[in-house]
Design an enzyme around this catalytic site. Structure first.
Site, mmCIF file in Angstrom:
data_model
loop_
_atom_site.group_PDB
_atom_site.id
_atom_site.type_symbol
_atom_site.label_atom_id
_atom_site.label_comp_id
_atom_site.label_asym_id
_atom_site.label_seq_id
_atom_site.Cartn_x
_atom_site.Cartn_y
_atom_site.Cartn_z
ATOM 1 N N PHE A 60 0.879 -1.167 0.000
ATOM 2 C CA PHE A 60 0.000 0.000 0.000
ATOM 3 C C PHE A 60 0.923 1.226 0.000
ATOM 4 C CE2 PHE A 60 -2.545 -3.390 1.546
ATOM 5 C CZ PHE A 60 -3.889 -3.072 1.386
ATOM 6 N N ASP A 61 1.227 1.726 -1.169
ATOM 7 C CA ASP A 61 2.297 2.722 -1.269
ATOM 8 C C ASP A 61 1.938 4.062 -0.633
ATOM 9 O OD1 ASP A 61 3.850 0.875 -2.542
ATOM 10 O OD2 ASP A 61 3.419 1.589 -4.555
ATOM 11 N N TYR A 89 9.919 0.933 -8.442
ATOM 12 C CA TYR A 89 8.972 1.576 -9.354
ATOM 13 C C TYR A 89 8.994 3.088 -9.229
ATOM 14 C CZ TYR A 89 5.942 -1.596 -12.023
ATOM 15 O OH TYR A 89 5.436 -2.459 -12.961
ATOM 16 N N TYR A 139 6.349 6.389 -10.149
ATOM 17 C CA TYR A 139 5.003 6.809 -10.527
ATOM 18 C C TYR A 139 5.020 8.317 -10.755
ATOM 19 C CZ TYR A 139 3.571 2.319 -8.464
ATOM 20 O OH TYR A 139 3.440 0.988 -8.149
ATOM 21 N N ASP A 173 -23.864 16.319 1.516
ATOM 22 C CA ASP A 173 -22.413 16.432 1.359
ATOM 23 C C ASP A 173 -21.836 15.025 1.266
ATOM 24 O OD1 ASP A 173 -19.842 17.339 1.260
ATOM 25 O OD2 ASP A 173 -19.810 18.226 3.255
#
Length: 720
Positions: free
Chosen positions: A364-365, A450, A452, A657
């Site tokens: 979970f980066d 990696y 991104y 909302d």
């Protein structure tokens, strides 16, 4: 360009913005206050995981900035009440591993007052810090057993390298330990491509005790008579057992062939083989020039460009956060709110191989590391081309001290091809074309192997969106001599295997379409049921759009359907378009909606519940920012403060909302052409106005010819 500079909202003045990131001085003040409080409680040795802004309540920010809260709120003004500045930090006890979360109010007189203290429950962990990642590699490289195992396959101590990752969920060590996993490689020379030489084991590291707890060997498909048969099972090996024996195979030396990507090293290898190699020399320069300057302006982090008005925030976890996104509508003569907040709230990268320990690979980066923490310092003329404005960021280290991150965000304009064109084909008819310009707000994050590139973009026709480019190096594992790469990956080079995987992102959008009370409309395109030849559909061509409003959380989690062209629009039902009579809104446009391929009850399925649906709609609540929970590290399943639990019951999500959570991404079936470094893969997401404007809002964009454009060759035209 500052035609709305006299807007009564605070957002167009030089007043401080309540969503500005903490300044270095505020980080120092907050850290000192938190450590003093822990000392008072007898906690003497801690490391700081993060120090960040606590965003003020939404309604307080809106009232201060003077943003319209409804379609009839035509002349909003600031209430002049600047929300309190508050800071939060998580600190880890370096003796016990316990973690604490503290918040403090930062007073205008330069003091700070603690307003909350919580010790996290056992097993609840803040994300991994950069210092912990670096230190874990040092721990692995110094471990005697690791050194011995490397020596067995011809790798010396000074050649050992490893990438340390979050560990996913690791049940074998109980709760409470702060763990990482380490993937091992060999680097055979300075700057050489270490991922070309994967080793056949990995490690579990205790980040607090700073020691290796377990060395895991994966089973392989080494039976050449039965090439799909594993030497062992996919079940995790016992901590006290012999993992190599459990894997049912012998040691596998790493592949030793070099596969460099740095140009000088590629040329050096070619020269050693008696060959010549060079970069392409026939590519002529292409410069982006804006001799009159850029078309956007900034005061602090407040940006204006081509009717767009917004604030750019940044934090250690999400990186770029766009706040108070508005558009100046010339016909209405006012700023119209579109988005209160937009950010990358989470992502997960699950891998396909089922044999342990590969199933632990699903980072979970955002929640386990932090995109802001992993952001690059961008290079002019390389990462960003043209006339660039940069924003610096300030992170914090283990001591709670500010750490400068220069050029964390780049802002620039790009030519975007045609915006619109029409030619009247009749004799004497006129042609008119207008070129499009778009504004880019970008960060590039390196997460181990990696990269991104996250680029938010804005266009002159009221469109906004983002592009994500994925590049860098594949996560690599070794193959035995003669072993065939199985269905779970690709042999990108001899004995170099890259497993198939997914990249699944969760974009959090807090819409404010002409005010606070919004709805989500689902649209599908359906063929008429009546058959060809019928009175209702004689030619058989009829199809129609069918719309429904998602009314409650019980129906607020939906998946895309390409067969019906299912799409969603964020709308304000209290304002209708004068002609279409449809509610004003923005429609979601995205083709990148792969399903989560892991089973619902898998390790990743239990933790990344946000990836099970493509859109989720929840009622807004302050503090609900992270779909996998605030503390993601080592969770056995999604915690109570996560998206799936926020959907429980049948709460109203119509004309109220709301927050929308968009899960999108790609499934990466690896190609040999992705090696040794990956040309980018791209996914895109757009929000386009639908019945929001009176008509095409870009009619006033000037056309004309670019005086700097010239014929490419000696004459203007060739002949087909």
């Amino acid at each position: 360009m500052n035609f709305y500079a006299d807007s009564p909202s605070v957002s167009s003045t030089s007043a401080p913005h309540p969503l500005d990131a903490l300044s270095p001085a505020e980080i120092v003040l907050a850290s000192k206050t938190f450590r003093t409080e822990l000392l008072r409680r007898g906690i003497r040795s801690v490391r700081s995981a993060y120090v960040t802004l606590v965003e003020p309540p939404k309604l307080e920010v809106i009232a201060y900035l003077g943003i319209a809260t409804s379609p009839t709120d035509l002349n909003p003004k600031s209430n002049g009440k600047l929300p309190k500045r508050r800071a939060e930090a998580s600190l880890i006890n370096t003796i016990t591993g316990e973690a604490y979360v503290l918040t403090a109010e930062l007073k205008t007189d330069g003091t700070a007052v603690i307003d909350s203290y919580n010790q996290l429950e056992k097993g609840v962990q803040p994300g991994i810090t950069m210092e912990e990642l670096v230190r874990a590699e040092e721990v692995v490289r110094e471990d005697p057993e690791v050194i011995r195992l490397c020596k067995e396959v011809g790798i010396e101590k000074d050649q050992i390298m490893c990438d340390c990752w979050s560990i996913g969920y690791e049940h074998r060590f109980g709760e409470g330990l702060r763990l990482q996993q380490a993937f091992l490689y060999a680097r055979l020379g300075k700057d050489e491509h270490l991922y070309a030489h994967p080793l056949d084991f990995n490690c579990v590291v205790d980040s607090v005790a700073e020691k290796v707890l377990k060395i895991d060997f994966a089973p392989h498909r080494t039976n050449l008579a039965k090439p799909s048969e594993l030497s062992g099972t996919t079940v995790p090996h016992k901590v006290a057992g012999d993992s190599l024996a459990d894997a049912g195979r012998a040691r596998i030396p790493p592949p030793m062939e070099r596969h460099d990507y740095l140009p000088d090293l590629v040329a050096e290898k070619a020269a050693q083989a008696g060959k010549a190699w060079d970069v392409r020399r026939d590519l002529k320069p292409l410069h982006v020039s804006q001799p009159e300057g850029v078309s956007f302006s900034m005061k602090g982090n407040h940006l204006k460009w081509q009717n767009w008005d917004m604030h750019i925030g940044f934090n250690y976890r999400e990186g770029i956060v766009l706040n108070a996104v508005q558009y100046h509508d010339k016909l209405e003569g006012r700023l119209r709110p579109i988005m209160y907040r937009a950010s990358f709230a989470e992502m997960v990268v699950p891998y396909a191989a089922p044999e342990w320990p590969h199933p632990r690979k699903f980072a979970f980066d955002v929640g386990e590391y932090g995109l802001g923490m992993m952001a690059n310092s961008l290079a002019l003329g390389c990462d960003c081309l043209g006339a660039i404005h940069y924003l610096d960021a300030t992170m914090s280290d283990h001591a709670g001290n500010p750490v400068d991150l220069p050029r964390a965000v780049c802002i620039h304009e790009e030519d975007d091809g045609l915006l619109w064109k029409h030619t009247d084909f009749r004799p004497g008819g006129r042609a008119h074309s207008v070129r499009s310009r778009k504004l880019i707000i970008q960060m590039i994050c390196t997460v181990a192997n990696y990269e991104y590139a996250f680029a938010f973009f804005f266009k002159q026709d009221g469109t906004m969106g983002l592009d994500i480019k994925l590049t860098g190096i594949l996560n690599i594992y070794t193959l035995a001599e003669g072993e065939k790469c199985d269905a779970f990956g690709t042999e990108v080079a001899p004995r170099v295997q890259a497993h198939h995987h997914q990249h699944l992102f969760c974009l959090r959008l807090d819409p404010m379409i002409d005010g606070l009370n919004n709805s989500v409309v689902e649209t599908e395109i359906l063929p008429m049921a009546e058959p060809t030849g019928s009175a209702e559909n004689w030619a058989g061509n009829g199809f129609y759009s069918q719309k429904r409003v998602l009314a409650t959380t019980a129906e607020g989690a939906r998946n895309a359907n390409s067969t019906t062209g299912r799409m969603w629009s964020l709308v304000n039902e209290d304002k209708k378009h004068y002609s279409s009579k449809a509610p004003v809104g923005y429609k979601i446009m995205c083709k990148d909606f792969p399903p989560l391929l892991a089973k619902d009850d898998s390790l990743v399925g239990r933790r990344a519940t946000f990836a099970k649906k493509n859109i989720w709609v929840t009622p807004y609540e302050d503090g609900q920012l992270f779909p996998a929970g605030k503390f993601v590290q080592q969770t056995p399943k999604a915690p109570k403060d996560s998206l799936e639990y926020w959907m429980e019951g049948s709460r109203n999500i119509q004309k109220t909302d709301v927050v929308t959570w968009i899960s999108f991404g790609l499934t990466h079936l690896v190609r040999p052409e992705d090696w040794p470094v990956m040309p980018y893969e791209e996914i895109s997401f757009m929000l386009k106005p639908t019945s929001f404007f009176y008509s095409n809002p870009s009619l006033d964009v000037a056309g004309g010819k670019d005086a700097k454009s010239v014929p490419a060759l000696d004459k203007c035209c060739g002949k087909l």
